[in-house]
Design a protein around this motif. Structure first.
Motif, mmCIF file in Angstrom:
data_model
loop_
_atom_site.group_PDB
_atom_site.id
_atom_site.type_symbol
_atom_site.label_atom_id
_atom_site.label_comp_id
_atom_site.label_asym_id
_atom_site.label_seq_id
_atom_site.Cartn_x
_atom_site.Cartn_y
_atom_site.Cartn_z
ATOM 1 N N GLU A 76 0.740 -1.265 -0.134
ATOM 2 C CA GLU A 76 0.011 0.267 -0.064
ATOM 3 C C GLU A 76 1.055 1.178 0.026
ATOM 4 O OE1 GLU A 76 -3.801 -2.005 2.186
ATOM 5 O OE2 GLU A 76 -2.287 -0.767 3.525
ATOM 6 N N ASP A 77 2.111 1.157 0.558
ATOM 7 C CA ASP A 77 2.375 2.362 0.259
ATOM 8 C C ASP A 77 3.616 2.280 -0.342
ATOM 9 O OD1 ASP A 77 2.435 2.527 3.283
ATOM 10 O OD2 ASP A 77 3.840 1.959 4.059
ATOM 11 N N ARG A 78 3.601 1.745 -1.339
ATOM 12 C CA ARG A 78 4.084 1.419 -3.188
ATOM 13 C C ARG A 78 5.714 1.541 -2.564
ATOM 14 N NH1 ARG A 78 0.247 3.980 -6.264
ATOM 15 N NH2 ARG A 78 -0.600 5.251 -4.993
ATOM 16 N N ASN A 79 5.992 0.536 -1.816
ATOM 17 C CA ASN A 79 7.725 0.066 -1.424
ATOM 18 C C ASN A 79 7.729 -1.429 -2.265
ATOM 19 O OD1 ASN A 79 9.883 -1.428 -0.557
ATOM 20 N ND2 ASN A 79 9.531 -0.636 1.400
ATOM 21 N N THR A 80 8.449 -1.407 -3.520
ATOM 22 C CA THR A 80 8.305 -2.529 -3.915
ATOM 23 C C THR A 80 9.172 -3.604 -3.481
ATOM 24 O OG1 THR A 80 10.242 -1.352 -5.441
ATOM 25 C CG2 THR A 80 7.566 -1.408 -6.012
ATOM 26 N N VAL A 81 10.435 -3.623 -2.968
ATOM 27 C CA VAL A 81 10.875 -4.360 -1.841
ATOM 28 C C VAL A 81 10.416 -5.631 -2.189
ATOM 29 C CG1 VAL A 81 9.813 -3.999 0.308
ATOM 30 C CG2 VAL A 81 12.430 -5.344 -0.020
ATOM 31 N N PRO A 82 11.591 -7.014 -2.890
ATOM 32 C CA PRO A 82 11.136 -8.051 -3.056
ATOM 33 C C PRO A 82 10.815 -9.043 -1.718
ATOM 34 C CG PRO A 82 13.261 -7.466 -4.572
ATOM 35 C CD PRO A 82 12.801 -6.811 -3.331
ATOM 36 N N VAL A 83 9.568 -9.625 -1.518
ATOM 37 C CA VAL A 83 9.489 -10.421 -0.453
ATOM 38 C C VAL A 83 9.294 -11.494 -0.416
ATOM 39 C CG1 VAL A 83 7.253 -10.638 1.129
ATOM 40 C CG2 VAL A 83 8.141 -8.626 0.824
ATOM 41 N N ILE A 84 10.164 -12.722 0.676
ATOM 42 C CA ILE A 84 9.777 -14.154 0.491
ATOM 43 C C ILE A 84 8.854 -14.414 1.313
ATOM 44 C CG2 ILE A 84 10.934 -16.048 -0.047
ATOM 45 C CD1 ILE A 84 13.087 -14.709 -1.368
ATOM 46 N N ILE A 85 7.628 -14.767 1.289
ATOM 47 C CA ILE A 85 7.027 -15.585 2.511
ATOM 48 C C ILE A 85 7.117 -17.363 2.748
ATOM 49 C CG2 ILE A 85 5.339 -14.026 2.077
ATOM 50 C CD1 ILE A 85 3.692 -15.869 0.917
ATOM 51 N N ILE A 96 -1.424 -18.545 -2.024
ATOM 52 C CA ILE A 96 -2.024 -17.560 -2.742
ATOM 53 C C ILE A 96 -2.425 -16.795 -2.720
ATOM 54 C CG2 ILE A 96 -4.243 -17.452 -4.115
ATOM 55 C CD1 ILE A 96 -4.703 -20.712 -4.291
ATOM 56 N N GLU A 97 -2.518 -16.103 -0.957
ATOM 57 C CA GLU A 97 -3.290 -15.075 -1.034
ATOM 58 C C GLU A 97 -2.287 -13.879 -0.648
ATOM 59 O OE1 GLU A 97 -5.213 -14.558 2.985
ATOM 60 O OE2 GLU A 97 -5.636 -12.766 2.351
ATOM 61 N N GLY A 98 -0.858 -14.504 0.029
ATOM 62 C CA GLY A 98 0.453 -13.497 -0.739
ATOM 63 C C GLY A 98 0.858 -13.593 -2.065
ATOM 64 N N LEU A 99 0.605 -13.927 -2.762
ATOM 65 C CA LEU A 99 1.099 -13.578 -4.070
ATOM 66 C C LEU A 99 0.744 -12.968 -4.391
ATOM 67 C CD1 LEU A 99 2.115 -17.378 -5.663
ATOM 68 C CD2 LEU A 99 3.971 -15.608 -4.632
ATOM 69 N N ASP A 100 -0.878 -13.057 -4.426
ATOM 70 C CA ASP A 100 -1.871 -11.615 -4.873
ATOM 71 C C ASP A 100 -1.326 -10.880 -3.731
ATOM 72 O OD1 ASP A 100 -3.234 -13.123 -6.480
ATOM 73 O OD2 ASP A 100 -5.240 -14.157 -4.874
ATOM 74 N N LEU A 101 -1.160 -10.958 -2.678
ATOM 75 C CA LEU A 101 -0.691 -9.257 -1.800
ATOM 76 C C LEU A 101 0.633 -8.649 -2.351
ATOM 77 C CD1 LEU A 101 -1.573 -10.112 1.079
ATOM 78 C CD2 LEU A 101 -2.650 -8.007 -0.054
ATOM 79 N N GLY A 102 1.460 -9.470 -3.161
ATOM 80 C CA GLY A 102 2.274 -9.086 -3.720
ATOM 81 C C GLY A 102 3.530 -9.277 -3.959
ATOM 82 N N ALA A 103 3.894 -10.556 -2.986
ATOM 83 C CA ALA A 103 5.340 -11.139 -2.665
ATOM 84 C C ALA A 103 5.433 -11.657 -3.465
ATOM 85 C CB ALA A 103 4.230 -12.532 -1.989
ATOM 86 N N ASP A 104 7.093 -11.971 -3.892
ATOM 87 C CA ASP A 104 7.840 -12.701 -5.361
ATOM 88 C C ASP A 104 7.608 -13.831 -4.656
ATOM 89 O OD1 ASP A 104 8.706 -9.825 -4.177
ATOM 90 O OD2 ASP A 104 8.846 -9.681 -6.131
#
Ligand code: CA
Length: 232
Positions: A76-85, A96-104
């Motif tokens: 939401e803060d437009r932070n594009t840092v790669p995230v591995i959940i 699935i929810e994590g990937l939808d939310l923008g996890a890499d």
């Protein structure tokens, strides 16, 4: 002086289970990374929103704020840092929810250290030559690979200490850094060197960075420390 991708990547590991957290830390350190580890969701969100990281390794089930809500807030803060959940083996819906939310990417527990390291290196390779090696603030650029610094296209010569100090300031623009924090980070001393050492280095750096420019980038926060913030 050329640093490896591992040394350059700033990694935040968020994992509440102490055993797993220390296993991850140990594995990363052995492979040349220097991760910051945190054990609860609230601290993780605070760190992720106030400091710059190159990758966040994020467990989902956490005390305080859970991983998915941290991820949602970061995006939401437009932070594009790669995230591995990090998800449970049966955690298909959170994956699935994590990937939808923008996890890499995701890893299913238990995972092998090699798998995590391979993913981090892949992210590092994608970033090198781009965001990872280059720190930019306003018209000031610092290249961690070539160690070159320039402002408005003009090259600036810095000593190694001034370079480290500038890098530290540029990593979290707007954040006020105390003299003690600067001492620890830039001089690697866990005691107060005497404020004078920091002040003198800041003055020299400021002369090189700000002199001759209308917009000044290094600010003194009286009685507290210093921050990188454009002020005309
Ligand atoms: Ca957990």
């Amino acid at each position: 002086m050329s640093d490896s991708i591992e040394q350059l990547m700033r990694i935040l590991v968020v994992e509440d289970e102490k055993k797993i957290a220390s296993f991850i830390r140990k594995g990363l350190v052995e492979s040349g990374f220097n991760p910051l580890v945190c054990h609860n969701g609230d601290d993780a969100l605070h760190l992720a929103t106030t400091e710059r990281f190159d990758t966040i390794v994020l467990d989902i089930m956490l005390p305080g704020r859970d991983g998915l809500s941290i991820l949602r807030k970061i995006r939401e803060d437009r932070n594009t840092v790669p995230v591995i959940i990090l998800t449970a083996r049966d955690g298909l819906s959170e994956r699935i929810e994590g990937l939808d939310l923008g996890a890499d990417d995701y890893l299913t527990k238990p995972f092998s250290m090699d798998e995590l390291i391979a993913r981090l290196r892949a992210i590092g390779r994608r970033m090198s030559g781009g965001g990872l090696s280059l720190q930019q603030y306003e018209d000031l650029t610092l290249n961690l690979i070539t160690r070159e610094v320039s402002r408005a296209g003009q090259k600036i010569e810095l000593t190694p200490r001034e370079f480290s100090l500038l890098e530290y300031l540029m990593r979290s623009p707007g954040r006020v850094l105390t003299r003690t924090q600067i001492c620890e980070q830039v001089w690697d001393y866990h005691f107060d060197l005497g404020t004078n050492v920091v002040d003198v280095c800041i003055q020299r750096l400021r002369r090189k960075i700000d002199d001759g420019h209308d917009v000044r980038l290094i600010q003194t926060m009286r009685g507290v420390g210093y921050t990188m913030k454009a002020t005309s």
